[in-house]
Design an enzyme around this catalytic site. Structure first.
Site, short mmCIF file in Angstrom:
data_model
loop_
_atom_site.label_atom_id
_atom_site.label_comp_id
_atom_site.label_asym_id
_atom_site.label_seq_id
_atom_site.Cartn_x
_atom_site.Cartn_y
_atom_site.Cartn_z
N ALA A 119 0.83 -1.20 0.00
CA ALA A 119 0.00 0.00 0.00
C ALA A 119 0.86 1.25 0.00
O ALA A 119 1.31 1.71 1.06
CB ALA A 119 -0.93 -0.03 1.20
N THR A 161 -4.16 -3.59 -4.73
CA THR A 161 -4.44 -4.97 -5.18
C THR A 161 -4.31 -5.91 -3.99
O THR A 161 -3.39 -5.76 -3.18
CB THR A 161 -3.41 -5.39 -6.26
N GLU A 187 1.67 -0.05 -11.10
CA GLU A 187 3.11 -0.12 -10.81
C GLU A 187 3.91 0.87 -11.67
O GLU A 187 5.02 0.61 -12.11
CB GLU A 187 3.61 -1.57 -10.92
N PRO A 209 -4.80 8.95 -2.40
CA PRO A 209 -5.61 9.76 -3.31
C PRO A 209 -4.79 10.85 -4.00
O PRO A 209 -5.00 11.14 -5.18
CB PRO A 209 -6.69 10.35 -2.40
N ARG A 244 7.83 -4.21 -11.30
CA ARG A 244 7.61 -3.87 -12.71
C ARG A 244 8.00 -5.03 -13.63
O ARG A 244 7.38 -5.21 -14.69
CB ARG A 244 8.39 -2.59 -13.04
N ARG A 301 -11.33 -19.24 -39.62
CA ARG A 301 -12.37 -18.36 -40.15
C ARG A 301 -12.19 -18.19 -41.66
O ARG A 301 -11.13 -17.74 -42.12
CB ARG A 301 -12.27 -17.01 -39.44
N THR A 347 2.75 4.23 -14.48
CA THR A 347 2.23 4.36 -15.85
C THR A 347 3.38 4.29 -16.86
O THR A 347 4.56 4.42 -16.51
CB THR A 347 1.54 5.73 -16.01
N SER A 348 3.01 4.16 -18.14
CA SER A 348 4.06 4.18 -19.18
C SER A 348 4.85 5.48 -19.13
O SER A 348 6.06 5.50 -19.39
CB SER A 348 3.42 4.03 -20.57
N TRP A 376 -6.28 2.04 -4.50
CA TRP A 376 -5.87 1.16 -5.62
C TRP A 376 -5.00 0.01 -5.13
O TRP A 376 -4.01 -0.32 -5.76
CB TRP A 376 -5.10 1.93 -6.70
N1 CAA Z 1 15.63 2.15 -5.80
C1 CAA Z 1 16.06 2.71 -4.63
N2 CAA Z 1 16.00 4.05 -4.38
C2 CAA Z 1 15.48 4.84 -5.35
C3 CAA Z 1 15.00 4.33 -6.57
C4 CAA Z 1 15.10 2.93 -6.78
N3 CAA Z 1 14.66 2.36 -7.92
N4 CAA Z 1 14.51 5.33 -7.31
C5 CAA Z 1 14.69 6.45 -6.60
N5 CAA Z 1 15.27 6.14 -5.41
C6 CAA Z 1 15.66 7.08 -4.35
C7 CAA Z 1 16.57 8.17 -4.89
O1 CAA Z 1 17.91 7.75 -4.85
C8 CAA Z 1 16.31 9.30 -3.93
O2 CAA Z 1 16.99 9.09 -2.72
P1 CAA Z 1 17.67 10.31 -1.90
O3 CAA Z 1 16.58 11.20 -1.43
O4 CAA Z 1 18.40 9.61 -0.79
O5 CAA Z 1 18.58 11.00 -2.87
C9 CAA Z 1 14.82 9.15 -3.63
O6 CAA Z 1 14.50 7.79 -3.91
C10 CAA Z 1 13.94 10.05 -4.46
O7 CAA Z 1 14.21 9.80 -5.81
P2 CAA Z 1 13.62 10.74 -6.95
O8 CAA Z 1 14.07 12.15 -6.71
O9 CAA Z 1 13.94 10.11 -8.26
O10 CAA Z 1 12.05 10.66 -6.64
P3 CAA Z 1 10.83 11.40 -7.32
O11 CAA Z 1 10.01 12.02 -6.26
O12 CAA Z 1 11.28 12.22 -8.46
O13 CAA Z 1 9.96 10.16 -7.87
C11 CAA Z 1 9.32 8.49 -9.46
C12 CAA Z 1 10.46 9.26 -8.78
C13 CAA Z 1 10.00 7.52 -10.39
C14 CAA Z 1 8.41 9.40 -10.27
C15 CAA Z 1 8.50 7.74 -8.38
O14 CAA Z 1 7.73 8.62 -7.60
C16 CAA Z 1 7.60 6.68 -8.97
O15 CAA Z 1 8.03 5.57 -9.25
N6 CAA Z 1 6.29 7.00 -9.18
C17 CAA Z 1 5.31 6.01 -9.60
C18 CAA Z 1 4.77 5.28 -8.42
C19 CAA Z 1 4.19 3.94 -8.79
O16 CAA Z 1 4.73 3.20 -9.58
N7 CAA Z 1 3.07 3.61 -8.15
C20 CAA Z 1 2.45 2.36 -8.30
C21 CAA Z 1 2.13 1.79 -6.95
S1 CAA Z 1 1.98 0.06 -6.79
C22 CAA Z 1 0.52 -0.35 -7.51
O17 CAA Z 1 0.37 -0.10 -8.64
C23 CAA Z 1 -0.58 -0.95 -6.69
C24 CAA Z 1 -0.76 -2.38 -6.80
O18 CAA Z 1 -1.34 -2.92 -5.87
C25 CAA Z 1 -0.33 -3.20 -7.95
#
Ligand code: CAA
Length: 379
Positions: A123, A157, A362, A127, A242, A267, A364-365, A155
């Protein structure tokens, strides 16, 4: 890297046999009734598919990420709704406990989650924290030996069924991701409740809900990873998640292709099978090419994870390409079926709806492209 090992082929074949004999026959009915596949999930647990990376000392088989994606593709070929239950338990709930948890946390949670006696969810989304996951508003305060959480997740799952929830809350919302903490929450804790269950376009047998935390008390021993490093737990987990969605997409795409190929050979129009037309052949050729490319990207990302590489870019590339491939293939399969494809009596109609989620959850594109571009620019 182009040939699977004999061990992985055996896992693939076990998953394929089970998926085609036990999962596929009921998929249309579950889609119609939206019935959660509890029995199938238990069987997947008994077979070791619900916690594939869990090492033997914590009750699992210690399989690889490549084994996992190969098996997950087979399950999703039969029913992507069953597949996402498996994927969330493996990639989003078990993986962070395995990677960031203490020995005690692993001993306490992993055996029952690997056997599917207990189900996990993840989780993160709220919102107002969807793509911008860093803007976590669920609040957490420390109170003696406990943490107290207040907020709403959405959202989610497996939300209505989960026994164990890996979740995130913020010590100081002004500091965004810098003060996020990760927790393992038992869902029968006072203050934890399931909110609205979402009516969805597809993957209907898997349930998605809101979760509400009202003065939810979590013991300090259930903090996951270091305090204020929860966002890193969330992001590190999503990389692997992902690849799971890439595998799910592959399952949908491959099923769509197989149905389209078979239908186009059966067909007849204008006195010959429709596959005799180049227009149909080209659609099939494009589908097959994209599926192969998506599978190679997915296997590469899985292989990198197995080598201990973070592989964020490669995980996002696999998810981006495979999810768009699933939508392409489901669309073309429906086109090849003509009017019949639009009927609920044909499986491609369900595949078309099920595929649609893969470019959304997880990340968007657009978020995958952002992760890929960021990695290219900072290389
Ligand atoms: N692994 C480890 N650490 C990471 C990382 C990774 N892959 N990516 C970023 N970080 C760390 C960075 O190093 C940074 O650390 P510091 O503060 O120590 O420097 C910190 O995280 C912040 O990184 P960013 O500045 O890149 O973060 P951001 O705010 O710009 O966000 C983003 C990046 C890629 C847009 C991220 O917010 C993201 O992935 N958004 C999409 C969220 C998502 O996928 N949601 C789906 C939820 S799950 C789901 O779908 C529900 C379900 O039940 C299936």
């Amino acid at each position: 890297m182009f040939e699977l090992s004999e061990d992985t082929k055996q896992i693939q074949s076990l998953a394929r046999d089970f998926a085609r004999s036990e999962i596929l026959p009921g998929a249309a009915e579950r889609d119609r009734t939206k019935k959660y596949p509890a029995e199938l999930v238990s069987q997947l647990g008994e077979m070791g598919f619900m916690g594939m990376f869990v090492p033997e000392e914590y009750g699992g088989f210690g399989l690889s990420v490549l084994d996992y994606v190969v098996a997950l593709e087979e399950i999703c070929y039969a029913d992507a709704a069953v597949g996402v239950v498996m994927s969330v338990n493996n990639s989003l709930a078990i993986y962070p406990i395995l990677k960031f948890g203490t020995h005690e946390q692993k001993l306490e949670y992993l055996p029952s989650m690997a056997s599917a006696e207990k189900l996990g969810c993840y989780a993160l989304t709220e919102p107002n924290a969807g793509s911008d996951a860093g803007s976590q508003r669920t609040k957490v305060v420390k109170d003696g030996d406990d943490y107290v959480l207040n907020g709403t997740k959405m959202w989610i799952t497996n939300g209505p069924q989960a026994d164990v929830c890996v979740t995130y809350a913020n010590l100081d919302v002004e500091k965004r991701h810098k003060t996020v903490c990760a927790f393992i929450v038992e869902t029968d804790s006072p203050g934890y409740s399931v909110g609205k269950v979402e009516p969805k376009l597809g993957i209907s047998a898997s349930h998605t809900s809101e979760l509400i935390f009202e003065d939810l008390r979590v013991p300090a021993k259930n903090l996951l990873g270091e305090e204020t490093r929860g966002f890193q737990v969330a992001m590190g987990t999503l990389d692997g998640g992902r690849i799971g969605i890439a595998a799910q997409s592959l399952g949908i795409a491959q099923r769509a292709f197989d149905l389209a190929l078979a239908y186009s050979q059966e067909r007849k129009q204008f006195g010959k099978p429709i596959v005799a037309n180049q227009a149909i052949q080209w659609m099939l050729a494009d589908m097959a090419t994209k599926i192969d490319a998506a599978r190679l990207l997915t296997w590469r990302a899985a292989h990198m994870k197995d080598q201990g590489d973070r592989g964020s870019r490669e995980c996002s590339m696999a998810k981006l390409f495979a999810s768009e491939c699933a939508n392409f293939c489901a669309d073309k399969a429906l086109q090849i079926h003509g009017g019949y494809g639009y009927s609920k009596e044909y499986e491609v109609e369900r595949l078309y709806r099920d595929a649609r989620i893969t470019t959304l959850y997880e990340g968007t594109s657009e978020i995958q492209r952002l992760v890929i571009a960021k990695s290219l620019l900072t290389r």
